[in-house]
Motif scaffolding. Structure first.
Motif, PDB file in Angstrom:
ATOM      1  N   LEU A  99       0.856  -1.188   0.000  1.00 43.84           N
ATOM      2  CA  LEU A  99       0.000   0.000   0.000  1.00 43.84           C
ATOM      3  C   LEU A  99       0.883   1.226   0.000  1.00 43.84           C
ATOM      4  CD1 LEU A  99      -2.665   1.636   0.438  1.00 43.84           C
ATOM      5  CD2 LEU A  99      -2.276   1.338   2.908  1.00 43.84           C
ATOM      6  N   VAL A 100       0.617   2.141  -0.920  1.00 41.86           N
ATOM      7  CA  VAL A 100       1.276   3.445  -0.935  1.00 41.86           C
ATOM      8  C   VAL A 100       0.264   4.460  -0.431  1.00 41.86           C
ATOM      9  CG1 VAL A 100       2.421   5.204  -2.321  1.00 41.86           C
ATOM     10  CG2 VAL A 100       2.726   2.780  -2.886  1.00 41.86           C
ATOM     11  N   THR A 101       0.578   5.114   0.679  1.00 41.22           N
ATOM     12  CA  THR A 101      -0.310   6.109   1.252  1.00 41.22           C
ATOM     13  C   THR A 101       0.515   7.320   1.664  1.00 41.22           C
ATOM     14  OG1 THR A 101      -2.127   6.457   2.829  1.00 41.22           O
ATOM     15  CG2 THR A 101      -0.225   5.219   3.623  1.00 41.22           C
ATOM     16  N   ASP A 102      -0.135   8.338   2.190  1.00 41.73           N
ATOM     17  CA  ASP A 102       0.601   9.553   2.534  1.00 41.73           C
ATOM     18  C   ASP A 102       0.983   9.556   4.008  1.00 41.73           C
ATOM     19  OD1 ASP A 102      -1.537  11.494   4.001  1.00 41.73           O
ATOM     20  OD2 ASP A 102      -2.529  10.349   2.416  1.00 41.73           O
ATOM     21  N   VAL A 103       1.877  10.465   4.366  1.00 36.75           N
ATOM     22  CA  VAL A 103       2.397  10.506   5.733  1.00 36.75           C
ATOM     23  C   VAL A 103       1.319  10.853   6.755  1.00 36.75           C
ATOM     24  CG1 VAL A 103       4.761  11.029   5.062  1.00 36.75           C
ATOM     25  CG2 VAL A 103       3.144  12.901   5.365  1.00 36.75           C
ATOM     26  N   GLY A 104       0.193  11.376   6.293  1.00 37.98           N
ATOM     27  CA  GLY A 104      -0.911  11.646   7.204  1.00 37.98           C
ATOM     28  C   GLY A 104      -1.435  10.401   7.886  1.00 37.98           C
ATOM     29  N   ALA A 105      -1.114   9.235   7.332  1.00 39.96           N
ATOM     30  CA  ALA A 105      -1.550   7.983   7.946  1.00 39.96           C
ATOM     31  C   ALA A 105      -0.943   7.784   9.322  1.00 39.96           C
ATOM     32  CB  ALA A 105      -1.178   6.813   7.044  1.00 39.96           C
ATOM     33  N   ARG A 106       0.187   8.450   9.579  1.00 36.67           N
ATOM     34  CA  ARG A 106       0.859   8.324  10.873  1.00 36.67           C
ATOM     35  C   ARG A 106       0.330   9.311  11.910  1.00 36.67           C
ATOM     36  NH1 ARG A 106       6.890   8.035   8.189  1.00 36.67           N
ATOM     37  NH2 ARG A 106       7.048   5.766   8.009  1.00 36.67           N
ATOM     38  N   ASP A 107      -0.579  10.170  11.517  1.00 31.91           N
ATOM     39  CA  ASP A 107      -1.119  11.178  12.422  1.00 31.91           C
ATOM     40  C   ASP A 107      -2.065  10.505  13.418  1.00 31.91           C
ATOM     41  OD1 ASP A 107      -2.337  13.276  13.720  1.00 31.91           O
ATOM     42  OD2 ASP A 107      -2.810  14.398  11.900  1.00 31.91           O
ATOM     43  N   PRO A 108      -1.772  10.565  14.737  1.00 32.92           N
ATOM     44  CA  PRO A 108      -2.649   9.911  15.708  1.00 32.92           C
ATOM     45  C   PRO A 108      -4.056  10.485  15.722  1.00 32.92           C
ATOM     46  CG  PRO A 108      -1.029  11.329  16.809  1.00 32.92           C
ATOM     47  CD  PRO A 108      -0.616  11.227  15.382  1.00 32.92           C
TER      48      PRO A 108
ATOM     49  N   LEU B 183      -4.085   0.228  10.083  1.00 33.41           N
ATOM     50  CA  LEU B 183      -2.652   0.125   9.798  1.00 33.41           C
ATOM     51  C   LEU B 183      -2.058  -1.123  10.452  1.00 33.41           C
ATOM     52  CD1 LEU B 183      -1.403   3.812  10.145  1.00 33.41           C
ATOM     53  CD2 LEU B 183      -1.521   2.455   8.044  1.00 33.41           C
ATOM     54  N   THR B 184      -2.465  -1.392  11.687  1.00 34.97           N
ATOM     55  CA  THR B 184      -1.993  -2.594  12.372  1.00 34.97           C
ATOM     56  C   THR B 184      -2.441  -3.851  11.641  1.00 34.97           C
ATOM     57  OG1 THR B 184      -2.047  -1.459  14.506  1.00 34.97           O
ATOM     58  CG2 THR B 184      -2.046  -3.863  14.551  1.00 34.97           C
ATOM     59  N   ALA B 185      -3.689  -3.860  11.195  1.00 32.89           N
ATOM     60  CA  ALA B 185      -4.213  -5.016  10.462  1.00 32.89           C
ATOM     61  C   ALA B 185      -3.468  -5.221   9.142  1.00 32.89           C
ATOM     62  CB  ALA B 185      -5.714  -4.829  10.201  1.00 32.89           C
ATOM     63  N   LEU B 186      -3.109  -4.124   8.480  1.00 34.36           N
ATOM     64  CA  LEU B 186      -2.347  -4.227   7.232  1.00 34.36           C
ATOM     65  C   LEU B 186      -0.974  -4.851   7.485  1.00 34.36           C
ATOM     66  CD1 LEU B 186      -3.290  -0.743   5.761  1.00 34.36           C
ATOM     67  CD2 LEU B 186      -3.691  -2.922   4.595  1.00 34.36           C
ATOM     68  N   THR B 187      -0.308  -4.392   8.525  1.00 36.90           N
ATOM     69  CA  THR B 187       0.998  -4.951   8.874  1.00 36.90           C
ATOM     70  C   THR B 187       0.892  -6.429   9.211  1.00 36.90           C
ATOM     71  OG1 THR B 187       1.747  -2.805   9.688  1.00 36.90           O
ATOM     72  CG2 THR B 187       2.985  -4.738  10.396  1.00 36.90           C
ATOM     73  N   ASP B 188      -0.129  -6.782   9.994  1.00 33.18           N
ATOM     74  CA  ASP B 188      -0.339  -8.184  10.360  1.00 33.18           C
ATOM     75  C   ASP B 188      -0.630  -9.049   9.136  1.00 33.18           C
ATOM     76  OD1 ASP B 188       0.028  -7.478  12.997  1.00 33.18           O
ATOM     77  OD2 ASP B 188      -2.104  -7.429  13.505  1.00 33.18           O
ATOM     78  N   ALA B 189      -1.246  -8.462   8.120  1.00 35.56           N
ATOM     79  CA  ALA B 189      -1.568  -9.191   6.893  1.00 35.56           C
ATOM     80  C   ALA B 189      -0.389  -9.306   5.939  1.00 35.56           C
ATOM     81  CB  ALA B 189      -2.751  -8.528   6.185  1.00 35.56           C
ATOM     82  N   GLY B 190       0.744  -8.699   6.308  1.00 36.43           N
ATOM     83  CA  GLY B 190       1.937  -8.776   5.463  1.00 36.43           C
ATOM     84  C   GLY B 190       1.971  -7.786   4.338  1.00 36.43           C
ATOM     85  N   VAL B 191       1.174  -6.722   4.423  1.00 33.14           N
ATOM     86  CA  VAL B 191       1.151  -5.696   3.389  1.00 33.14           C
ATOM     87  C   VAL B 191       2.293  -4.699   3.643  1.00 33.14           C
ATOM     88  CG1 VAL B 191      -0.208  -3.864   2.287  1.00 33.14           C
ATOM     89  CG2 VAL B 191      -1.337  -5.936   3.119  1.00 33.14           C
ATOM     90  N   ASP B 192       3.161  -4.496   2.667  1.00 30.60           N
ATOM     91  CA  ASP B 192       4.234  -3.516   2.799  1.00 30.60           C
ATOM     92  C   ASP B 192       3.658  -2.104   2.693  1.00 30.60           C
ATOM     93  OD1 ASP B 192       6.243  -5.428   3.043  1.00 30.60           O
ATOM     94  OD2 ASP B 192       6.493  -5.584   0.875  1.00 30.60           O
ATOM     95  N   LEU B 193       4.029  -1.240   3.637  1.00 33.43           N
ATOM     96  CA  LEU B 193       3.514   0.128   3.662  1.00 33.43           C
ATOM     97  C   LEU B 193       4.583   1.104   3.193  1.00 33.43           C
ATOM     98  CD1 LEU B 193       1.651   0.088   7.099  1.00 33.43           C
ATOM     99  CD2 LEU B 193       0.713  -0.347   4.824  1.00 33.43           C
ATOM    100  N   THR B 194       4.212   1.949   2.232  1.00 33.21           N
ATOM    101  CA  THR B 194       5.090   3.005   1.743  1.00 33.21           C
ATOM    102  C   THR B 194       4.409   4.331   2.022  1.00 33.21           C
ATOM    103  OG1 THR B 194       5.985   1.610  -0.020  1.00 33.21           O
ATOM    104  CG2 THR B 194       6.254   3.999  -0.272  1.00 33.21           C
ATOM    105  N   TYR B 195       5.122   5.261   2.672  1.00 32.76           N
ATOM    106  CA  TYR B 195       4.563   6.565   2.991  1.00 32.76           C
ATOM    107  C   TYR B 195       5.189   7.622   2.103  1.00 32.76           C
ATOM    108  CZ  TYR B 195       2.968   4.163   7.204  1.00 32.76           C
ATOM    109  OH  TYR B 195       2.376   3.285   8.074  1.00 32.76           O
ATOM    110  N   ALA B 196       4.336   8.353   1.378  1.00 27.33           N
ATOM    111  CA  ALA B 196       4.840   9.361   0.443  1.00 27.33           C
ATOM    112  C   ALA B 196       4.581  10.754   0.983  1.00 27.33           C
ATOM    113  CB  ALA B 196       4.143   9.190  -0.906  1.00 27.33           C
TER     114      ALA B 196
END
Length: 260
Positions: free
Chosen positions: A228-237, A247-260
């Motif tokens: 998944l390519v998403t923007d840095v706003g994804a890290r905003d609490p 985001l946690t579910a994506l990581t657990d599913a083995g999806v590589d995260l790219t922040y642009a």
């Protein structure tokens, strides 16, 4: 935050909640309640939300996704960063299937830097962006142009996809939740489902406001996608607990995260 970007995020927040209060929107956006009221008035005038006491709810049009033209000018800088980061994942010489959507048009604009490529497109806008680009062999798959979106859908598109295999499918998406990838229109969901098994790698490109959103039509579970390519706003609490859980579910599913 630029007005267009704020309108886009407001629209997505109402979309994700189906009913959002002015107070909650003001907190999430970091603006005054008066600004939220003005933004909601503008979105209601465009037919994208309906004002209710203390907030707004999603209209039918919003649940089925705001039209391409309405979204085209929103978050252009973010979409361009996403487009460049996604295109960078494509290797010269590959065959690419490019999904419909405003963000994937930005991907198309950056694919010229990755030539030579063969690119099959699922939207009229992407076809226009890639027409006559040196080093890009352009394939426009058949299908019916969906009004408002100009995405190619229907039986013709499904039959066309069955005849090809691709190195990578760059997929846009309406919603991302722990339940999986989802879309607002059944026709678009059906095309994505047909495309997924036709590619060796699947990369989704979507801005952070899609996180935590569960749209009408389920497309696939999270683990069918490679990245998944998403923007840095994804890290905003302040994006919220649902987005963080996604985001946690994506990581657990083995999806590589790219922040642009």
């Amino acid at each position: 935050m630029a007005t267009r970007d704020r309108l886009d995020l407001t629209l997505r927040l109402v979309q994700g909640a189906e009913r959002a209060t002015i107070a909650e929107l003001a907190r999430r956006l970091g603006v005054s309640e008066m600004t939220v009221r003005r933004d909601l008035d503008a979105l209601q005038e465009a037919g994208l939300v309906r004002r209710v006491r203390g907030g707004a709810v999603a209209t039918r049009e919003l649940r089925e996704e705001a039209g391409y033209t309405a979204r085209l000018g929103w978050q252009p800088a973010v979409k361009d960063r996403l487009g460049a980061a996604t295109a960078a994942l494509v290797q010269p010489g590959e065959t690419v299937l490019l999904d419909a959507g405003t963000t994937t048009v930005h991907v198309a604009q950056h694919l010229a830097d990755r030539a030579p490529l063969t690119v099959a497109v699922l939207s009229l806008q992407a076809a226009t962006a890639l027409a006559d680009v040196p080093g890009v062999r352009l394939l426009v798959l058949g299908g019916e142009s969906r009004p408002g979106e100009r995405s190619l859908v229907g039986p013709l598109a499904l039959r066309a996809l069955a005849g090809f295999s691709f190195d990578i499918f760059v997929m846009s998406i309406g919603g991302i939740s722990a339940d999986g990838w989802s879309e607002f229109a059944l026709e678009d969901a059906a095309v994505k489902q047909a495309a997924l098994p036709r590619a060796g790698r699947i990369v989704v490109v979507a801005d952070a406001t899609k996180l935590g959103v569960r749209a009408f039509a389920h497309v696939a579970p999270l683990d069918v996608v490679d990245g998944l390519v998403t923007d840095v706003g994804a890290r905003d609490p302040d994006l919220g607990a649902t987005a963080t859980a996604t985001l946690t579910a994506l990581t657990d599913a083995g999806v590589d995260l790219t922040y642009a």
